[in-house]
Design an enzyme around this catalytic site. Structure first.
Site, PDB file in Angstrom:
ATOM      1  CG  ASP A 278      19.619  -8.908 -55.620  1.00 37.67           C
ATOM      2  OD1 ASP A 278      18.396  -9.253 -55.150  1.00 37.67           O
ATOM      3  OD2 ASP A 278      20.770  -8.686 -55.124  1.00 37.67           O
TER       4      ASP A 278
ATOM      5  NE  ARG B 291      15.146   2.333 -49.138  1.00 38.97           N
ATOM      6  CZ  ARG B 291      15.723   1.177 -49.156  1.00 38.97           C
ATOM      7  NH1 ARG B 291      16.243   0.518 -50.131  1.00 38.97           N
ATOM      8  NH2 ARG B 291      16.080   0.502 -47.937  1.00 38.97           N
TER       9      ARG B 291
ATOM     10  CE1 TYR C  70      16.531  -8.091 -45.636  1.00 37.08           C
ATOM     11  CE2 TYR C  70      17.134 -10.461 -45.548  1.00 37.08           C
ATOM     12  CZ  TYR C  70      17.396  -9.111 -45.900  1.00 37.08           C
ATOM     13  OH  TYR C  70      18.688  -8.799 -46.672  1.00 37.08           O
ATOM     14  CE  LYS C  71      16.082  -6.022 -48.413  1.00 36.73           C
ATOM     15  NZ  LYS C  71      17.259  -5.903 -49.464  1.00 36.73           N
TER      16      LYS C  71
ATOM     17  CG  PHE D  82      22.184  -3.953 -51.931  1.00 35.05           C
ATOM     18  CD1 PHE D  82      21.015  -3.132 -51.171  1.00 35.05           C
ATOM     19  CD2 PHE D  82      22.791  -4.600 -50.813  1.00 35.05           C
ATOM     20  CE1 PHE D  82      20.583  -3.182 -49.610  1.00 35.05           C
ATOM     21  CE2 PHE D  82      22.660  -4.832 -49.513  1.00 35.05           C
ATOM     22  CZ  PHE D  82      21.459  -4.025 -49.120  1.00 35.05           C
TER      23      PHE D  82
HETATM   24  C1  LIG Z   1      18.474  -6.314 -49.129  1.00 31.20           C
HETATM   25  C2  LIG Z   1      19.629  -6.440 -50.156  1.00 31.20           C
HETATM   26  C3  LIG Z   1      20.779  -7.399 -49.840  1.00 31.20           C
HETATM   27  C4  LIG Z   1      20.861  -7.878 -48.625  1.00 31.20           C
HETATM   28  O1  LIG Z   1      21.684  -9.256 -48.490  1.00 31.20           O
HETATM   29  P1  LIG Z   1      21.690 -10.163 -47.428  1.00 31.20           P
HETATM   30  O2  LIG Z   1      22.507 -11.204 -47.731  1.00 31.20           O
HETATM   31  O3  LIG Z   1      20.027 -10.704 -47.323  1.00 31.20           O
HETATM   32  O4  LIG Z   1      22.086  -9.552 -46.147  1.00 31.20           O
HETATM   33  C5  LIG Z   1      21.400  -7.702 -51.170  1.00 31.20           C
HETATM   34  N1  LIG Z   1      21.053  -7.083 -52.367  1.00 31.20           N
HETATM   35  C6  LIG Z   1      19.846  -6.673 -52.358  1.00 31.20           C
HETATM   36  C7  LIG Z   1      20.034  -5.740 -53.820  1.00 31.20           C
HETATM   37  C8  LIG Z   1      19.370  -5.884 -51.559  1.00 31.20           C
HETATM   38  O5  LIG Z   1      18.080  -5.337 -51.860  1.00 31.20           O
END
Ligand SMILES: *Cc1c(COP(=O)(O)O)cnc(C)c1O
Length: 429
Positions: free
Chosen positions: A221, A400, A246-247, A136
Site C-alpha cells: 500500500d 503529523r 489525493y495525498k 491504516f
Molecule cells: C489514506 C489511506 C487510505 C485511504 O483509503 P481510500 O480508499 O482512499 O479512502 C487507505 N490506506 C492507507 C494506508 C492510507 O494511507
C-alpha cells in the site's frame, strides 16, 4: 544556541529557500489564505494542495462535453477514449514501473480488494495474510473481510507484525523474523511503503525477496509513498501495489487512485473480478459475452474512467514529471532534515520525534509526539491551527507534519517551530 526569534535564524531559512532549485513550483499551487496572509500548510500527507492548472483542466472537459458530447471520446482536446492512457507514462514514472504495469482507476480501498481477489488465493494450509499491527483501518478492514469472505478466521489467518522500536516503528529484522516464522502459512504479505502514523519507509525489495522465498504473494500500500519517496516498483519485484492520489499527488479529494501489477502477471489470465473496460481493447466493442483481459494492469479495469476525476490527476502528474522525483527527494531530505534540526535544537524538551532519524528510513513526514501527553498535544494542535499552521492530528498523541518539497519552504518549518515555542511561552504583545 541561536534564538528562534533571531533575525539570523530567519535569514538562514530564507537563504535556504532562495537557493532551492525547485522553489518556483510553489507558485503553481493555491495556498489557502489565513487572515491577510497564507496558511503554513504542512498537511500534504493528508490532502495535497490544488495546482493552479487544475481548474482550467476541469473546465476544458466541461467544454468538450458541452461542445462535442459523445464525440469528445475521440475528438476532445484530450480524447476521453484513451484518457486513462494519457496519465500512464507519468504515473509509471512516479512509481518506477513499466507502462503496462500501471493503471489509474477507482479508489485505493477498491483497488486493494480487486488486487486481493487475484492475489489472495488462500488454501487450508496457506490462508494467512501478514500485515503490520495497527495498519491504516481501511487496509485492516479489507484484509479481515477478505479472510472471512474465503471462509477463514482472522483470529488465526491475520498475522500481525508488531512494532519493536521506540516510537512505534518496525525493524527490518522484526519483519524478517515474522516472515520466517509464518511465511509457510502465509498466502499474502501486505505492508505499507511508508507507514502513515510514524512516517517510516519500508524496504520493498528486501521484503519482497523474503516473502517470495517463502512462496507468498506480496502487495504494498503506497498511499504515503507515492509522490513522497522514490519508488521502484518493477525492480522491487512485488506482485501488486495500490495507492491513492489525493495525498502527495495533489489530485484532489477522492481522486482516482492507482494500481500496479507486476509484468510477470501481465498475460497470466489470473482470476479476477472483471468488467468491460478490462476486456481486450481490440475486441471490447464487439460486445461479446466472453471476457478476454487486456494484458497488464489495464486488464483489471471495470468501468470506463471518470474523466472529470482524471483531469486533476493528469495535471498533477505532469508537475511531478517536470520537477522529477530525484530532485524532489533531494530537496525533501534537506527540508525535513532542517525541520528536524530546528526541533532538536529548540523543542527537544517538549516534543519527541517518532519518525526514524535516518533519512533513508523516512519520507518528508515527521510525526511529533507531545511529551505532555494527549491533552497537551490537543491544545498545541489547536493553537497551531488558530495561527494558520496546518498539520494533522492522529490519536492518541501525534501531530503529523509533512513539509512537501513541491510547495513547502524552509521558512514554513521555522514558522511551525516558532508557533510551538509561542504556545509554550507566549511572547508579550
Ligand atoms: C489514506 C489511506 C487510505 C485511504 O483509503 P481510500 O480508499 O482512499 O479512502 C487507505 N490506506 C492507507 C494506508 C492510507 O494511507
Amino acid at each position: 544556541m541561536t534564538s528562534l526569534t533571531d533575525a539570523a535564524t530567519e535569514a538562514d531559512a530564507l537563504a535556504r529557500d532562495a537557493a532551492d532549485p525547485l522553489a518556483a513550483f510553489r507558485d503553481e499551487f493555491l495556498i489557502p489564505p489565513h487572515g491577510d496572509g497564507q496558511q503554513v500548510y504542512l498537511c500534504g500527507n493528508s490532502l495535497g494542495l490544488q495546482p493552479r492548472a487544475t481548474r482550467q483542466a476541469l473546465l476544458d472537459e466541461l467544454d468538450d462535453w458541452s461542445r462535442l458530447a459523445v464525440e469528445a471520446h475521440f475528438r476532445g482536446k484530450h480524447p476521453w477514449m484513451p484518457y486513462h492512457a494519457e496519465v500512464r507514462e507519468h504515473l509509471a514514472e512516479v512509481v518506477g514501473a513499466q507502462l503496462l504495469e500501471v493503471v489509474a482507476m477507482n479508489s485505493l480501498s477498491v483497488n486493494l480488494h480487486l488486487m486481493m481477489a487475484s492475489f489472495y488465493r488462500p488454501t487450508r494450509e496457506r490462508c494467512g495474510i501478514l500485515i503490520e499491527k495497527n495498519p491504516f483501518p481501511s487496509d485492516r478492514h479489507a484484509v479481515d473481510s477478505q479472510i472471512r469472505f474465503h471462509g477463514f478466521d482472522p483470529a488465526s489467518a491475520l498475522i500481525e507484525v508488531e512494532s519493536d522500536e521506540a516510537g512505534g516503528t518496525i525493524s527490518a529484522s522484526a519483519i524478517e523474523r515474522a516472515i520466517d516464522a509464518h511465511g509457510a502459512r502465509t498466502a499474502l504479505v501486505l505492508l505499507p511503503g511508508v507507514q502513515y502514523r510514524t512516517g517510516q519507509v519500508f524496504d520493498l525489495k528486501a521484503i519482497t525477496r523474503l516473502a517470495h522465498a517463502k512462496g507468498c504473494m506480496v502487495g504494498f500500500d503506497l498511499a504515503h509513498s507515492v509522490g513522497n519517496v522514490p519508488v521502484d516498483l518493477h525492480d522491487s519485484g512485488c506482485d501488486f501495489a495500490v495507492w491513492c492520489s489525493y495525498k502527495y499527488l495533489n489530485s484532489g479529494p477522492g481522486a482516482v487512485a492507482g494500481c500496479f501489477v507486476h509484468e510477470r502477471h501481465a498475460r497470466a489470465n489470473l482470476p479476477r473480478f472483471a468488467g468491460w473496460w478490462g476486456h481486450d481493447q481490440a475486441t471490447r466493442f464487439a460486445m461479446g459475452p466472453e471476457f478476454s483481459p487486456t494484458p497488464g494492469a489495464d486488464g483489471w479495469q471495470l468501468s470506463n474512467p471518470p474523466i472529470l476525476a482524471l483531469a486533476p490527476l493528469r495535471v498533477s502528474l505532469e508537475i511531478f514529471h517536470r520537477a522529477g522525483m530525484s530532485a524532489l527527494r533531494k530537496k525533501s531530505i534537506a527540508l525535513t532534515g532542517y525541520l528536524e534540526s530546528l526541533i532538536s535544537e529548540h523543542l527537544a524538551d517538549v516534543i519527541d520525534i517518532a519518525t526514524p532519524r535516518e533519512p533513508a528510513r523516512r519520507g518528508c513526514q515527521l510525526s511529533l509526539r507531545v511529551k505532555g501527553g494527549r491533552e497537551a498535544g490537543r491544545a498545541l494542535f489547536a493553537h497551531l491551527e488558530t495561527h494558520g499552521i496546518i498539520g494533522d492530528w492522529r490519536e492518541p498523541d501525534t501531530i503529523r507534519i509533512a513539509p512537501t518539497p513541491l510547495y513547502n519552504r524552509h521558512i514554513d518549518c521555522l514558522h511551525l517551530v516558532r508557533g510551538v515555542r509561542d504556545w509554550l511561552a507566549p511572547q508579550p504583545a
